[in-house]
Design a protein around this motif. Structure first.
Motif, PDB file in Angstrom:
ATOM      1  N   UNK A  23      51.106 -87.874 -58.277  1.00  0.00           N
ATOM      2  CA  UNK A  23      52.180 -88.821 -58.575  1.00  0.00           C
ATOM      3  C   UNK A  23      52.876 -88.360 -59.845  1.00  0.00           C
ATOM      4  N   UNK A  24      54.189 -88.237 -59.779  1.00  0.00           N
ATOM      5  CA  UNK A  24      54.970 -87.853 -60.953  1.00  0.00           C
ATOM      6  C   UNK A  24      55.739 -89.054 -61.468  1.00  0.00           C
ATOM      7  N   UNK A  25      55.602 -89.320 -62.758  1.00  0.00           N
ATOM      8  CA  UNK A  25      56.394 -90.352 -63.426  1.00  0.00           C
ATOM      9  C   UNK A  25      57.468 -89.624 -64.220  1.00  0.00           C
ATOM     10  N   UNK A  26      58.720 -89.826 -63.843  1.00  0.00           N
ATOM     11  CA  UNK A  26      59.822 -89.129 -64.493  1.00  0.00           C
ATOM     12  C   UNK A  26      60.726 -90.140 -65.191  1.00  0.00           C
ATOM     13  N   UNK A  27      61.478 -89.645 -66.149  1.00  0.00           N
ATOM     14  CA  UNK A  27      62.378 -90.497 -66.918  1.00  0.00           C
ATOM     15  C   UNK A  27      62.649 -89.854 -68.246  1.00  0.00           C
ATOM     16  N   UNK A  28      63.586 -90.389 -69.016  1.00  0.00           N
ATOM     17  CA  UNK A  28      63.922 -89.766 -70.296  1.00  0.00           C
ATOM     18  C   UNK A  28      62.764 -89.827 -71.276  1.00  0.00           C
ATOM     19  N   UNK A  29      62.842 -89.000 -72.290  1.00  0.00           N
ATOM     20  CA  UNK A  29      61.831 -89.025 -73.353  1.00  0.00           C
ATOM     21  C   UNK A  29      61.801 -90.395 -74.031  1.00  0.00           C
ATOM     22  N   UNK A  30      60.626 -90.740 -74.545  1.00  0.00           N
ATOM     23  CA  UNK A  30      60.441 -91.944 -75.365  1.00  0.00           C
ATOM     24  C   UNK A  30      60.646 -93.238 -74.585  1.00  0.00           C
ATOM     25  N   UNK A  31      60.559 -93.157 -73.258  1.00  0.00           N
ATOM     26  CA  UNK A  31      60.774 -94.369 -72.472  1.00  0.00           C
ATOM     27  C   UNK A  31      59.464 -95.111 -72.210  1.00  0.00           C
ATOM     28  N   UNK A  32      58.331 -94.454 -72.487  1.00  0.00           N
ATOM     29  CA  UNK A  32      57.036 -95.108 -72.327  1.00  0.00           C
ATOM     30  C   UNK A  32      56.162 -94.527 -71.245  1.00  0.00           C
ATOM     31  N   UNK A  33      56.453 -93.314 -70.773  1.00  0.00           N
ATOM     32  CA  UNK A  33      55.669 -92.719 -69.692  1.00  0.00           C
ATOM     33  C   UNK A  33      54.216 -92.496 -70.098  1.00  0.00           C
ATOM     34  N   UNK A  34      54.020 -91.960 -71.297  1.00  0.00           N
ATOM     35  CA  UNK A  34      52.653 -91.678 -71.748  1.00  0.00           C
ATOM     36  C   UNK A  34      51.864 -92.969 -71.922  1.00  0.00           C
ATOM     37  N   UNK A  35      52.474 -93.971 -72.541  1.00  0.00           N
ATOM     38  CA  UNK A  35      51.786 -95.255 -72.728  1.00  0.00           C
ATOM     39  C   UNK A  35      51.396 -95.861 -71.391  1.00  0.00           C
ATOM     40  N   UNK A  36      52.282 -95.776 -70.407  1.00  0.00           N
ATOM     41  CA  UNK A  36      51.980 -96.311 -69.085  1.00  0.00           C
ATOM     42  C   UNK A  36      50.820 -95.562 -68.454  1.00  0.00           C
ATOM     43  N   UNK A  37      50.848 -94.237 -68.509  1.00  0.00           N
ATOM     44  CA  UNK A  37      49.782 -93.445 -67.890  1.00  0.00           C
ATOM     45  C   UNK A  37      48.436 -93.698 -68.556  1.00  0.00           C
ATOM     46  N   UNK A  38      48.432 -93.808 -69.884  1.00  0.00           N
ATOM     47  CA  UNK A  38      47.176 -94.015 -70.600  1.00  0.00           C
ATOM     48  C   UNK A  38      46.650 -95.436 -70.474  1.00  0.00           C
ATOM     49  N   UNK A  39      47.450 -96.337 -69.904  1.00  0.00           N
ATOM     50  CA  UNK A  39      46.971 -97.702 -69.656  1.00  0.00           C
ATOM     51  C   UNK A  39      46.231 -97.811 -68.323  1.00  0.00           C
ATOM     52  N   UNK A  40      46.201 -96.717 -67.551  1.00  0.00           N
ATOM     53  CA  UNK A  40      45.698 -96.779 -66.181  1.00  0.00           C
ATOM     54  C   UNK A  40      44.188 -96.677 -66.004  1.00  0.00           C
ATOM     55  N   UNK A  41      43.414 -96.026 -66.913  1.00  0.00           N
ATOM     56  CA  UNK A  41      41.999 -95.786 -66.605  1.00  0.00           C
ATOM     57  C   UNK A  41      41.230 -96.997 -66.121  1.00  0.00           C
ATOM     58  N   UNK A  42      41.381 -98.144 -66.765  1.00  0.00           N
ATOM     59  CA  UNK A  42      40.627 -99.336 -66.356  1.00  0.00           C
ATOM     60  C   UNK A  42      41.022 -99.793 -64.955  1.00  0.00           C
TER      61      UNK A  42
END
Length: 387
Positions: A23-42
């Motif tokens: 799954x690829x999450x695309x979008x401009x920089x600083x939009x929150x992609x990393x924060x969203x991905x790192x919220x997923x483990x639980x």
């Protein structure tokens, strides 16, 4: 620091990760992609390993990518800023074909799939793309008023900055970094001063018909070059080109697209607008409102819907034609007045297109009926278009 806020695409993301190997999450920089991905483990109920491909120490872990992937078969591997290593895509394909399991990889990229070179072709049938946009009005906390959202835009660091001054400072830095580093890294080799001038011109005409010839004359460049750069801005999620709707009618229609910036915070910073009072007295007010509302509507757009505008050569027009299966579903006018009304041109278009679902979106806090067929909505009521 702003705490993580749930994003609208989260359920769709989990559904995708549960089915597709990538799954690829695309979008401009600083939009929150990393924060969203790192919220997923639980929520994934499996271990996660995260690699930032801009970090040299983490890049070294992929010197033998096949071994790294084999050693982490039981984990979901998140690769951030994946456009920096397009050579990984054939290796990913091989790893997936040897062990085709859902949720093996999550890729984060600051560009559209066509700018992430070779990904679509190499991973065809194995990958799902999801776009993470700046925060929509529906994703902001209840205490965040839409006027702030309109002025500051939807990038988290701007929207949730503790003061207007810090919001403007962040936007200034964002624009400079995109021009000097991010766009060149994505493959746009041009003078940053030229690109800033182009971006500012697009901000000034946001909501208007795209006139590449006029822009090229102003910038002393060729039309193909200007159009190439505009298309690149669009692929980087900074600009939207809204196509004209062309039903099978005998009328002469405007066929060039309209152009919009994707974020009003960036639009306002490029034009030096720092407050709502500045905006209300600025010639770009109407275009800014259109820009803002189109992005909010787009954020709620169902899979079956597409967005267009409609204008005849004699001036009859509608700001948005929302289609379903290619046919008009709803007509939407975007009015920056708190006392909006519709002219004869709108009703002429409604008759031409045989569409009876009509809306006005205006800067109002309450929704109401203007007539039997026309409903006035505020920014928080946009979902009613698709009810």
């Amino acid at each position: 620091m702003q705490k993580f806020l749930p994003r609208a695409i989260e359920s769709e993301l989990l559904e995708s990760v549960g089915f597709f190997p990538v799954t690829a999450i695309v979008g401009p920089r600083q939009v929150g992609k990393t924060s969203l991905a790192l919220s997923l483990p639980d929520k994934l109920n499996r271990p996660v390993v995260y690699l930032d491909l801009e970090n040299p120490d983490e890049l070294r872990k992929l010197e033998n990518a096949n071994l790294f992937f084999e050693d982490n078969l039981d984990k979901t591997i998140i690769l951030d800023e994946v456009q920096r290593m397009s050579e990984l895509f054939p290796i990913l394909r091989g790893a997936i074909d040897r062990n085709r399991r859902a949720g093996r990889f999550i890729l984060l990229g600051s560009a559209s799939p066509d700018l992430i070179r070779d990904s679509s072709e190499t991973l065809a049938g194995r990958i799902s793309y999801l776009e993470l946009r700046p925060f929509s009005i529906y994703e902001t906390p209840n205490d965040n008023v839409w006027t702030d959202h309109w002025l500051r835009g939807g990038f988290p660091e701007s929207l949730f900055a503790p003061s207007a001054r810090l919001s403007q400072r962040w936007l200034t830095s964002f624009i400079q970094t995109y021009l000097e580093r991010d766009l060149p890294m994505l493959g746009l080799s041009a003078d940053p001063i030229f690109l800033r001038s182009l971006w500012q011109m697009l901000a000034n005409m946001s909501g208007g018909i795209l006139n590449s010839a006029k822009i090229s004359n102003s910038l002393d460049s060729s039309v193909p070059t200007v159009q190439k750069y505009i298309n690149f801005f669009e692929s980087a999620y900074l600009v939207r080109q809204l196509p004209a709707y062309h039903p099978n009618l005998s009328k002469r229609l405007v066929k060039k697209p309209k152009v919009y910036l994707r974020d009003t915070g960036i639009l306002h910073r490029l034009l030096g607008i720092s407050s709502i009072s500045d905006l209300l007295g600025h010639p770009v007010l109407g275009g800014s409102w259109e820009t803002y509302i189109i992005e909010q509507i787009s954020s709620k757009l169902p899979d079956w819907a597409d967005l267009y505008f409609y204008r005849t050569q004699v001036g009859a027009e509608v700001d948005l034609v929302i289609t379903k299966a290619g046919l008009p579903y709803a007509l939407v006018e975007l009015k920056s007045s708190t006392s909006p009304s519709l002219g004869k041109g709108f009703y002429s278009v409604a008759s031409d297109l045989n569409c009876n679902l009509h809306f006005i979106v205006a800067p109002v806090d309450e929704h109401y009926r203007l007539s039997e067929k026309v409903r006035v909505l505020g920014p928080a009521h946009i979902h009613q278009i698709f009810a």
